[in-house]
Write an enzyme that holds these catalytic residues in place. Structure first.
Site, PDB file in Angstrom:
ATOM      1  N   HIS A   1      -5.794   8.339  11.862  1.00 25.43           N
ATOM      2  CA  HIS A   1      -4.897   6.627  11.622  1.00 25.43           C
ATOM      3  C   HIS A   1      -3.752   6.497  10.839  1.00 25.43           C
ATOM      4  CE1 HIS A   1     -10.297   6.314  10.535  1.00 25.43           C
ATOM      5  NE2 HIS A   1      -9.621   6.381  11.760  1.00 25.43           N
TER       6      HIS A   1
ATOM      7  N   GLN B   1      -8.740  10.428   7.950  1.00 26.06           N
ATOM      8  CA  GLN B   1      -8.370   9.296   7.470  1.00 26.06           C
ATOM      9  C   GLN B   1      -7.744   8.724   7.128  1.00 26.06           C
ATOM     10  OE1 GLN B   1     -12.808   7.773   8.632  1.00 26.06           O
ATOM     11  NE2 GLN B   1     -13.503   9.608   7.027  1.00 26.06           N
ATOM     12  N   ASN B   2      -7.594   9.048   6.017  1.00 26.64           N
ATOM     13  CA  ASN B   2      -6.520   8.585   4.881  1.00 26.64           C
ATOM     14  C   ASN B   2      -4.434   8.819   5.308  1.00 26.64           C
ATOM     15  OD1 ASN B   2      -8.801   8.846   3.204  1.00 26.64           O
ATOM     16  ND2 ASN B   2      -8.146   9.842   1.825  1.00 26.64           N
ATOM     17  N   VAL B   3      -4.380   7.053   4.643  1.00 28.01           N
ATOM     18  CA  VAL B   3      -3.403   6.725   5.365  1.00 28.01           C
ATOM     19  C   VAL B   3      -2.295   7.646   4.219  1.00 28.01           C
ATOM     20  CG1 VAL B   3      -3.410   5.800   7.425  1.00 28.01           C
ATOM     21  CG2 VAL B   3      -3.609   4.774   5.280  1.00 28.01           C
TER      22      VAL B   3
ATOM     23  N   CYS C   1      16.828  -0.616  17.906  1.00 30.31           N
ATOM     24  CA  CYS C   1      16.874  -0.918  20.146  1.00 30.31           C
ATOM     25  C   CYS C   1      16.914  -2.776  19.593  1.00 30.31           C
ATOM     26  CB  CYS C   1      15.599  -0.671  20.530  1.00 30.31           C
ATOM     27  SG  CYS C   1      14.003  -0.686  20.468  1.00 30.31           S
TER      28      CYS C   1
ATOM     29  N   ARG D   1       0.894  -1.117   0.225  1.00 27.69           N
ATOM     30  CA  ARG D   1      -0.293  -0.050  -0.277  1.00 27.69           C
ATOM     31  C   ARG D   1       1.040   1.849   0.195  1.00 27.69           C
ATOM     32  NH1 ARG D   1      -4.761  -0.147   4.218  1.00 27.69           N
ATOM     33  NH2 ARG D   1      -4.898   2.513   3.488  1.00 27.69           N
TER      34      ARG D   1
ATOM     35  N   SER E   1     -17.431   7.261   3.523  1.00 23.74           N
ATOM     36  CA  SER E   1     -19.360   6.170   4.094  1.00 23.74           C
ATOM     37  C   SER E   1     -19.306   6.745   5.412  1.00 23.74           C
ATOM     38  CB  SER E   1     -18.834   5.078   4.448  1.00 23.74           C
ATOM     39  OG  SER E   1     -17.547   4.567   5.145  1.00 23.74           O
TER      40      SER E   1
ATOM     41  N   CYS F   1       7.629   1.851  16.973  1.00 20.07           N
ATOM     42  CA  CYS F   1       9.165   0.124  17.494  1.00 20.07           C
ATOM     43  C   CYS F   1       8.235  -0.290  18.198  1.00 20.07           C
ATOM     44  CB  CYS F   1       9.755   0.484  17.703  1.00 20.07           C
ATOM     45  SG  CYS F   1      11.311  -0.937  18.923  1.00 20.07           S
TER      46      CYS F   1
HETATM   47  C1  BV8 Z   1     -11.700   2.415  18.296  1.00 18.18           C
HETATM   48  C2  BV8 Z   1      -6.401   2.238   9.022  1.00 18.18           C
HETATM   49  C3  BV8 Z   1     -10.946   1.304  20.450  1.00 18.18           C
HETATM   50  C4  BV8 Z   1      -6.137   1.131   7.816  1.00 18.18           C
HETATM   51  C5  BV8 Z   1      -8.439   2.692   9.531  1.00 18.18           C
HETATM   52  C6  BV8 Z   1     -19.442  -1.208  15.843  1.00 18.18           C
HETATM   53  C7  BV8 Z   1     -20.721   0.268  15.846  1.00 18.18           C
HETATM   54  C8  BV8 Z   1     -19.704   1.428  15.833  1.00 18.18           C
HETATM   55  C9  BV8 Z   1     -17.814   1.254  15.711  1.00 18.18           C
HETATM   56  C10 BV8 Z   1     -17.378  -0.078  16.330  1.00 18.18           C
HETATM   57  C11 BV8 Z   1     -17.985  -1.488  15.628  1.00 18.18           C
HETATM   58  N1  BV8 Z   1     -17.464  -2.391  16.658  1.00 18.18           N
HETATM   59  C12 BV8 Z   1     -16.150  -2.205  16.486  1.00 18.18           C
HETATM   60  C13 BV8 Z   1     -16.543  -0.789  16.387  1.00 18.18           C
HETATM   61  C14 BV8 Z   1     -14.752   0.882  16.282  1.00 18.18           C
HETATM   62  C15 BV8 Z   1     -14.651   0.624  15.113  1.00 18.18           C
HETATM   63  C16 BV8 Z   1     -15.628   1.279  14.098  1.00 18.18           C
HETATM   64  O1  BV8 Z   1     -15.921   2.359  13.585  1.00 18.18           O
HETATM   65  N2  BV8 Z   1     -15.928   0.555  13.688  1.00 18.18           N
HETATM   66  C17 BV8 Z   1     -16.894   0.285  12.418  1.00 18.18           C
HETATM   67  C18 BV8 Z   1     -16.455  -0.290  10.762  1.00 18.18           C
HETATM   68  C19 BV8 Z   1     -18.034  -0.463  12.464  1.00 18.18           C
HETATM   69  N3  BV8 Z   1     -13.824   1.249  15.298  1.00 18.18           N
HETATM   70  C20 BV8 Z   1     -12.065   1.731  15.561  1.00 18.18           C
HETATM   71  O2  BV8 Z   1     -11.790   0.650  16.219  1.00 18.18           O
HETATM   72  C21 BV8 Z   1     -11.115   2.726  16.131  1.00 18.18           C
HETATM   73  N4  BV8 Z   1     -10.913   2.060  17.335  1.00 18.18           N
HETATM   74  O3  BV8 Z   1     -12.275   2.468  18.314  1.00 18.18           O
HETATM   75  O4  BV8 Z   1     -10.890   2.574  19.697  1.00 18.18           O
HETATM   76  C22 BV8 Z   1     -10.993   1.737  22.302  1.00 18.18           C
HETATM   77  C23 BV8 Z   1     -10.981   3.094  22.597  1.00 18.18           C
HETATM   78  C24 BV8 Z   1     -10.462   3.429  23.605  1.00 18.18           C
HETATM   79  C25 BV8 Z   1      -9.007   2.460  23.619  1.00 18.18           C
HETATM   80  C26 BV8 Z   1      -8.848   1.698  23.367  1.00 18.18           C
HETATM   81  C27 BV8 Z   1      -9.537   1.211  21.590  1.00 18.18           C
HETATM   82  C28 BV8 Z   1     -10.387   2.629  15.109  1.00 18.18           C
HETATM   83  C29 BV8 Z   1     -10.703   3.087  13.942  1.00 18.18           C
HETATM   84  C30 BV8 Z   1      -9.477   2.961  12.775  1.00 18.18           C
HETATM   85  C31 BV8 Z   1      -9.547   1.928  11.940  1.00 18.18           C
HETATM   86  N5  BV8 Z   1      -8.687   2.158  11.082  1.00 18.18           N
HETATM   87  N6  BV8 Z   1      -7.926   2.521   9.151  1.00 18.18           N
HETATM   88  C32 BV8 Z   1      -6.042   1.850   6.844  1.00 18.18           C
HETATM   89  O5  BV8 Z   1      -6.220   2.888   6.606  1.00 18.18           O
HETATM   90  O6  BV8 Z   1      -4.481   0.396   6.999  1.00 18.18           O
HETATM   91  S1  BV8 Z   1     -10.503   2.762   9.111  1.00 18.18           S
HETATM   92  C33 BV8 Z   1     -10.426   2.798   6.677  1.00 18.18           C
HETATM   93  O7  BV8 Z   1     -11.438   3.118   7.271  1.00 18.18           O
HETATM   94  C34 BV8 Z   1      -9.591   3.747   6.171  1.00 18.18           C
HETATM   95  O8  BV8 Z   1      -8.809   4.087   7.463  1.00 18.18           O
HETATM   96  C35 BV8 Z   1     -10.655   4.441   6.319  1.00 18.18           C
HETATM   97  O9  BV8 Z   1     -10.170   5.479   5.195  1.00 18.18           O
HETATM   98  C36 BV8 Z   1     -12.060   4.277   7.452  1.00 18.18           C
HETATM   99  C37 BV8 Z   1     -13.333   4.957   6.882  1.00 18.18           C
HETATM  100  O10 BV8 Z   1     -13.286   4.628   5.283  1.00 18.18           O
HETATM  101  P1  BV8 Z   1     -13.345   6.281   4.754  1.00 18.18           P
HETATM  102  O11 BV8 Z   1     -12.847   6.150   4.476  1.00 18.18           O
HETATM  103  O12 BV8 Z   1     -15.283   6.203   4.647  1.00 18.18           O
HETATM  104  O13 BV8 Z   1     -13.290   4.747   3.474  1.00 18.18           O
HETATM  105  P2  BV8 Z   1     -15.158   4.171   2.365  1.00 18.18           P
HETATM  106  O14 BV8 Z   1     -14.644   3.153   1.632  1.00 18.18           O
HETATM  107  O15 BV8 Z   1     -15.831   3.332   4.086  1.00 18.18           O
HETATM  108  O16 BV8 Z   1     -16.103   5.206   1.763  1.00 18.18           O
HETATM  109  C38 BV8 Z   1     -15.275   5.802   0.736  1.00 18.18           C
HETATM  110  C39 BV8 Z   1     -16.439   6.774   0.636  1.00 18.18           C
HETATM  111  O17 BV8 Z   1     -15.270   7.625  -0.548  1.00 18.18           O
HETATM  112  C40 BV8 Z   1     -18.038   6.262   0.227  1.00 18.18           C
HETATM  113  O18 BV8 Z   1     -18.577   6.968   0.426  1.00 18.18           O
HETATM  114  C41 BV8 Z   1     -17.862   6.569  -1.547  1.00 18.18           C
HETATM  115  O19 BV8 Z   1     -18.728   6.684  -1.604  1.00 18.18           O
HETATM  116  C42 BV8 Z   1     -16.952   7.925  -1.837  1.00 18.18           C
HETATM  117  N7  BV8 Z   1     -16.057   8.188  -2.588  1.00 18.18           N
HETATM  118  C43 BV8 Z   1     -15.863   6.856  -3.411  1.00 18.18           C
HETATM  119  N8  BV8 Z   1     -15.341   7.783  -4.468  1.00 18.18           N
HETATM  120  C44 BV8 Z   1     -15.094   8.729  -5.035  1.00 18.18           C
HETATM  121  C45 BV8 Z   1     -16.394   9.102  -3.558  1.00 18.18           C
HETATM  122  N9  BV8 Z   1     -15.944  10.844  -3.126  1.00 18.18           N
HETATM  123  C46 BV8 Z   1     -16.226  11.960  -3.575  1.00 18.18           C
HETATM  124  N10 BV8 Z   1     -15.147  11.165  -4.662  1.00 18.18           N
HETATM  125  C47 BV8 Z   1     -14.623  10.058  -5.483  1.00 18.18           C
HETATM  126  N11 BV8 Z   1     -14.649  10.158  -6.546  1.00 18.18           N
HETATM  127 ZN    ZN Z   2      12.900   0.733  19.842  1.00 14.14          ZN
END
Ligand code: BV8
Ligand code: ZN
Length: 248
Positions: A121, A103-105, A151, A71, A190, A129
């Site tokens: 994110h 949210q993008n990386v 380390c 990626r 989304s 590390c």
């Molecule tokens: C946390 C890094 C707790 C990875 C990412 C149930 C209900 C609610 C929440 C949860 C649940 N179960 C679990 C959870 C929590 C969970 C969560 O939200 N899950 C979701 C899936 C339900 N969240 C977490 O786990 C977070 N941490 O809650 O920790 C905690 C609290 C305290 C102490 C300890 C722990 C961590 C969330 C982060 C996860 N990591 N990314 C990587 O990227 O490699 S998230 C991942 O989704 C990406 O970062 C991405 O950016 C992000 C969001 O997705 P979108 O960016 O919106 O992308 P998507 O494809 O979904 O949508 C694209 C949109 O673009 C669409 O709408 C499409 O129509 C539109 N589009 C497409 N083309 C175009 C366009 N728009 C305009 N123009 C275009 N051309």
């Molecule tokens: Zn280290």
């Protein structure tokens, strides 16, 4: 995208004082980076929990690294698109009254010229590390298949996986920006991932609610909070808006 809504959105931007933006994978789609959810739960042929969760990392760290090496290479090989360029122009124009939360990386906002980018994110270009916590900016330099820290500790991608906390400093900066803006733009997300998506409600629940504008191909979970929307590719809708405002 209908011209009426471009005018409506332009009127809102014209009167904006402080702008907060939340972007997601959609803003990078036209640069050639696949979005997260379009791939029906699979992500570049991997189950999300296998490559973007601590459990997946414990189970098979090499699989996770192979996924993130690929990626990073992909993100490093594409260019920002006109939608990214407009967000950089807005920061030029509004200065510190403009905050970009992503949210993008993929680093494309920085490549387009945005300076003040809050990465909720993490970043494909950083490692962390697992022993001493050292975070290093690696850019596009060649990395070992399983990178190690001086380390001796194994380094992981500096990415927030599902079930992990967001970097506290970035999270508080983002909530502050959502709490002090009068216009909030949602671009290409989304709005299903929390807590990032909660920034929209935060902006709306202010004493004086921010006006919320959505830029997406379709309606989303955020749409009920939205005051105006431009539905079409953000690489076209954002430039059309700037043109309408004659800020280009
Ligand atoms: C946390 C890094 C707790 C990875 C990412 C149930 C209900 C609610 C929440 C949860 C649940 N179960 C679990 C959870 C929590 C969970 C969560 O939200 N899950 C979701 C899936 C339900 N969240 C977490 O786990 C977070 N941490 O809650 O920790 C905690 C609290 C305290 C102490 C300890 C722990 C961590 C969330 C982060 C996860 N990591 N990314 C990587 O990227 O490699 S998230 C991942 O989704 C990406 O970062 C991405 O950016 C992000 C969001 O997705 P979108 O960016 O919106 O992308 P998507 O494809 O979904 O949508 C694209 C949109 O673009 C669409 O709408 C499409 O129509 C539109 N589009 C497409 N083309 C175009 C366009 N728009 C305009 N123009 C275009 N051309
Ligand atoms: Zn280290």
């Amino acid at each position: 995208m209908n011209p009426e809504s471009v005018k409506t959105v332009a009127d809102i931007l014209r009167s904006a004082n402080r702008i907060c933006v939340l972007t997601g994978a959609g803003v990078s789609a036209e640069s050639g980076i696949p979005t997260f959810r379009a791939s029906d739960g699979l992500w570049e042929n991997h189950a999300i929990e296998d490559v973007a969760s601590p459990q997946g990392w414990q189970r098979n760290p090499q699989l996770v690294w192979d996924f993130y090496h690929a990626r990073r290479a992909k993100a490093g090989s594409v260019l920002p698109n006109p939608g990214h360029a407009v967000l950089a122009q807005l920061e030029q124009r509004f200065g510190d009254r403009f905050t970009l939360v992503t949210q993008n990386v993929d680093g494309l906002h920085q490549r387009a010229g945005n300076r003040n980018v809050i990465e909720l994110h993490g970043s494909l270009y950083q490692t962390r590390c697992t022993e001493c916590g050292l975070v290093r900016d690696r850019g596009l330099e060649a990395l070992d298949p399983m990178p190690h820290c001086a380390c001796g500790g194994v380094e992981r991608p500096n990415i927030v996986w599902f079930g992990e906390m967001l970097p506290p400093a970035n999270w508080s900066r983002a909530t502050k920006a959502a709490n002090s803006c009068d216009v909030f733009l949602i671009v290409g997300t989304s709005a299903v991932v929390y807590p990032a998506a909660s920034l929209i409600q935060t902006a709306k629940m202010q004493k004086r609610p921010a006006r919320i504008i959505e830029f997406n191909l379709t309606e989303t979970d955020a749409t009920p909070y939205v005051d105006a929307g431009l539905y079409g590719p953000s690489g076209e809708s954002l430039p059309a808006l700037i043109h309408e405002l004659q800020w280009d």
